[in-house]
Write a protein that holds these residues in place. Structure first.
Motif, PDB file in Angstrom:
ATOM      1  N   ALA A 196      20.888 -12.885 -11.694  1.00  0.00           N
ATOM      2  CA  ALA A 196      22.133 -13.461 -12.217  1.00  0.00           C
ATOM      3  C   ALA A 196      22.388 -13.058 -13.669  1.00  0.00           C
ATOM      4  O   ALA A 196      23.355 -13.520 -14.278  1.00  0.00           O
ATOM      5  CB  ALA A 196      22.088 -14.985 -12.084  1.00  0.00           C
ATOM      6  N   GLY A 197      21.503 -12.229 -14.216  1.00  0.00           N
ATOM      7  CA  GLY A 197      21.692 -11.785 -15.599  1.00  0.00           C
ATOM      8  C   GLY A 197      21.293 -12.824 -16.628  1.00  0.00           C
ATOM      9  O   GLY A 197      21.774 -12.808 -17.762  1.00  0.00           O
ATOM     10  N   ARG A 198      20.406 -13.718 -16.239  1.00  0.00           N
ATOM     11  CA  ARG A 198      19.949 -14.778 -17.143  1.00  0.00           C
ATOM     12  C   ARG A 198      18.470 -14.602 -17.446  1.00  0.00           C
ATOM     13  O   ARG A 198      17.737 -13.967 -16.696  1.00  0.00           O
ATOM     14  CB  ARG A 198      20.140 -16.153 -16.499  1.00  0.00           C
ATOM     15  CG  ARG A 198      21.555 -16.544 -16.212  1.00  0.00           C
ATOM     16  CD  ARG A 198      21.640 -17.988 -15.716  1.00  0.00           C
ATOM     17  NE  ARG A 198      20.769 -18.238 -14.567  1.00  0.00           N
ATOM     18  CZ  ARG A 198      21.170 -18.293 -13.303  1.00  0.00           C
ATOM     19  NH1 ARG A 198      22.432 -18.098 -13.005  1.00  0.00           N
ATOM     20  NH2 ARG A 198      20.318 -18.549 -12.336  1.00  0.00           N
ATOM     21  N   GLY A 199      18.039 -15.216 -18.525  1.00  0.00           N
ATOM     22  CA  GLY A 199      16.628 -15.264 -18.860  1.00  0.00           C
ATOM     23  C   GLY A 199      16.142 -14.016 -19.575  1.00  0.00           C
ATOM     24  O   GLY A 199      16.881 -13.052 -19.762  1.00  0.00           O
ATOM     25  N   PRO A 200      14.876 -14.039 -19.981  1.00  0.00           N
ATOM     26  CA  PRO A 200      14.317 -12.903 -20.720  1.00  0.00           C
ATOM     27  C   PRO A 200      14.185 -11.667 -19.832  1.00  0.00           C
ATOM     28  O   PRO A 200      13.957 -11.768 -18.630  1.00  0.00           O
ATOM     29  CB  PRO A 200      12.945 -13.408 -21.175  1.00  0.00           C
ATOM     30  CG  PRO A 200      12.612 -14.529 -20.267  1.00  0.00           C
ATOM     31  CD  PRO A 200      13.907 -15.119 -19.802  1.00  0.00           C
ATOM     32  N   THR A 201      14.363 -10.529 -20.461  1.00  0.00           N
ATOM     33  CA  THR A 201      14.223  -9.246 -19.782  1.00  0.00           C
ATOM     34  C   THR A 201      12.835  -8.672 -20.067  1.00  0.00           C
ATOM     35  O   THR A 201      12.111  -9.183 -20.929  1.00  0.00           O
ATOM     36  CB  THR A 201      15.279  -8.258 -20.275  1.00  0.00           C
ATOM     37  OG1 THR A 201      15.038  -7.990 -21.662  1.00  0.00           O
ATOM     38  CG2 THR A 201      16.691  -8.799 -20.078  1.00  0.00           C
ATOM     39  N   LEU A 202      12.510  -7.596 -19.395  1.00  0.00           N
ATOM     40  CA  LEU A 202      11.250  -6.914 -19.686  1.00  0.00           C
ATOM     41  C   LEU A 202      11.207  -6.450 -21.136  1.00  0.00           C
ATOM     42  O   LEU A 202      10.166  -6.555 -21.793  1.00  0.00           O
ATOM     43  CB  LEU A 202      11.057  -5.712 -18.756  1.00  0.00           C
ATOM     44  CG  LEU A 202      10.596  -6.052 -17.356  1.00  0.00           C
ATOM     45  CD1 LEU A 202      10.712  -4.830 -16.451  1.00  0.00           C
ATOM     46  CD2 LEU A 202       9.167  -6.570 -17.374  1.00  0.00           C
ATOM     47  N   PHE A 203      12.328  -5.964 -21.637  1.00  0.00           N
ATOM     48  CA  PHE A 203      12.368  -5.563 -23.042  1.00  0.00           C
ATOM     49  C   PHE A 203      12.014  -6.752 -23.930  1.00  0.00           C
ATOM     50  O   PHE A 203      11.185  -6.627 -24.835  1.00  0.00           O
ATOM     51  CB  PHE A 203      13.754  -5.014 -23.407  1.00  0.00           C
ATOM     52  CG  PHE A 203      13.854  -4.584 -24.834  1.00  0.00           C
ATOM     53  CD1 PHE A 203      13.366  -3.339 -25.231  1.00  0.00           C
ATOM     54  CD2 PHE A 203      14.419  -5.411 -25.785  1.00  0.00           C
ATOM     55  CE1 PHE A 203      13.444  -2.942 -26.563  1.00  0.00           C
ATOM     56  CE2 PHE A 203      14.507  -5.021 -27.108  1.00  0.00           C
ATOM     57  CZ  PHE A 203      14.023  -3.781 -27.506  1.00  0.00           C
ATOM     58  N   ASP A 204      12.619  -7.902 -23.669  1.00  0.00           N
ATOM     59  CA  ASP A 204      12.316  -9.113 -24.448  1.00  0.00           C
ATOM     60  C   ASP A 204      10.832  -9.458 -24.369  1.00  0.00           C
ATOM     61  O   ASP A 204      10.217  -9.814 -25.377  1.00  0.00           O
ATOM     62  CB  ASP A 204      13.124 -10.311 -23.928  1.00  0.00           C
ATOM     63  CG  ASP A 204      14.627 -10.135 -24.054  1.00  0.00           C
ATOM     64  OD1 ASP A 204      15.087  -9.427 -24.980  1.00  0.00           O
ATOM     65  OD2 ASP A 204      15.347 -10.705 -23.200  1.00  0.00           O
ATOM     66  N   GLU A 205      10.261  -9.352 -23.183  1.00  0.00           N
ATOM     67  CA  GLU A 205       8.842  -9.684 -23.006  1.00  0.00           C
ATOM     68  C   GLU A 205       7.941  -8.725 -23.778  1.00  0.00           C
ATOM     69  O   GLU A 205       6.965  -9.146 -24.392  1.00  0.00           O
ATOM     70  CB  GLU A 205       8.465  -9.675 -21.523  1.00  0.00           C
ATOM     71  CG  GLU A 205       9.068 -10.827 -20.742  1.00  0.00           C
ATOM     72  CD  GLU A 205       8.620 -10.831 -19.292  1.00  0.00           C
ATOM     73  OE1 GLU A 205       7.412 -11.050 -19.058  1.00  0.00           O
ATOM     74  OE2 GLU A 205       9.474 -10.614 -18.411  1.00  0.00           O
ATOM     75  N   LEU A 206       8.267  -7.436 -23.752  1.00  0.00           N
ATOM     76  CA  LEU A 206       7.465  -6.455 -24.486  1.00  0.00           C
ATOM     77  C   LEU A 206       7.523  -6.706 -25.984  1.00  0.00           C
ATOM     78  O   LEU A 206       6.492  -6.690 -26.664  1.00  0.00           O
ATOM     79  CB  LEU A 206       7.936  -5.033 -24.153  1.00  0.00           C
ATOM     80  CG  LEU A 206       7.654  -4.569 -22.732  1.00  0.00           C
ATOM     81  CD1 LEU A 206       8.434  -3.299 -22.416  1.00  0.00           C
ATOM     82  CD2 LEU A 206       6.159  -4.361 -22.509  1.00  0.00           C
ATOM     83  N   VAL A 207       8.719  -6.975 -26.493  1.00  0.00           N
ATOM     84  CA  VAL A 207       8.860  -7.273 -27.924  1.00  0.00           C
ATOM     85  C   VAL A 207       8.089  -8.536 -28.280  1.00  0.00           C
ATOM     86  O   VAL A 207       7.395  -8.593 -29.300  1.00  0.00           O
ATOM     87  CB  VAL A 207      10.353  -7.380 -28.314  1.00  0.00           C
ATOM     88  CG1 VAL A 207      10.523  -7.936 -29.728  1.00  0.00           C
ATOM     89  CG2 VAL A 207      11.038  -6.018 -28.189  1.00  0.00           C
ATOM     90  N   GLU A 208       8.155  -9.536 -27.426  1.00  0.00           N
ATOM     91  CA  GLU A 208       7.428 -10.787 -27.665  1.00  0.00           C
ATOM     92  C   GLU A 208       5.917 -10.548 -27.699  1.00  0.00           C
ATOM     93  O   GLU A 208       5.204 -11.108 -28.540  1.00  0.00           O
ATOM     94  CB  GLU A 208       7.774 -11.808 -26.580  1.00  0.00           C
ATOM     95  CG  GLU A 208       7.104 -13.153 -26.788  1.00  0.00           C
ATOM     96  CD  GLU A 208       7.499 -14.162 -25.723  1.00  0.00           C
ATOM     97  OE1 GLU A 208       6.616 -14.954 -25.339  1.00  0.00           O
ATOM     98  OE2 GLU A 208       8.662 -14.159 -25.279  1.00  0.00           O
ATOM     99  N   ILE A 209       5.414  -9.714 -26.799  1.00  0.00           N
ATOM    100  CA  ILE A 209       3.984  -9.406 -26.786  1.00  0.00           C
ATOM    101  C   ILE A 209       3.584  -8.720 -28.089  1.00  0.00           C
ATOM    102  O   ILE A 209       2.558  -9.060 -28.691  1.00  0.00           O
ATOM    103  CB  ILE A 209       3.615  -8.553 -25.552  1.00  0.00           C
ATOM    104  CG1 ILE A 209       3.741  -9.393 -24.280  1.00  0.00           C
ATOM    105  CG2 ILE A 209       2.199  -7.988 -25.686  1.00  0.00           C
ATOM    106  CD1 ILE A 209       3.674  -8.592 -22.993  1.00  0.00           C
TER     107      ILE A 209
END
Length: 128
Positions: free
Chosen positions: A103-116
């Protein structure tokens, strides 16, 4: 002396592309620097090619291109594969995250990588 590793974001069009790019940036052609989010986090902790003292930076050039390709569609693709491979007790949570990604909501893989990056080695990542 600070070591700088460069990720060419224009060539990162999938999560597999990211694993290849970061592995080669740190450890040369065919290099390894994680093949899933957990192993990537472990590699950032040191001992897998980066200086042991943490004196390095990662320049993620053209990161906006990567962010687009590591967005909700690629996140949903990864979550779909986790449904078939993951532990049964995690499936309900994965399904909910998958529904959000579709649905285009929530964190993306890019967001997760940056967070890590930020959790494991704060200040090392430079988005360019």
């Amino acid at each position: 002396m600070t070591v700088t590793y460069v990720l060419d974001g224009s060539g990162i069009r999938s999560l597999d592309d990211f694993w290849r790019a970061v592995g080669e940036a740190v450890n040369g052609p065919g290099g390894y620097f994680g093949r899933n989010l957990d192993s990537f986090a472990d590699c950032l902790g040191g001992g897998f090619g980066t200086p042991g003292d943490g004196d390095y930076t990662v320049e993620w050039r053209d990161h906006r291109i990567s962010a687009e390709h590591l967005g909700h569609a690629e996140t949903a693709r990864r979550l779909e594969s986790l449904l078939t491979r993951g532990h049964p007790s995690h499936r309900a949570g994965v399904r909910a995250r998958l529904e959000d990604a579709r649905a285009g909501r929530g964190p993306t893989l890019f967001d997760e990588l940056v967070e890590i990056f930020e959790e494991r080695v704060p200040g090392v990542l430079r988005l360019m």
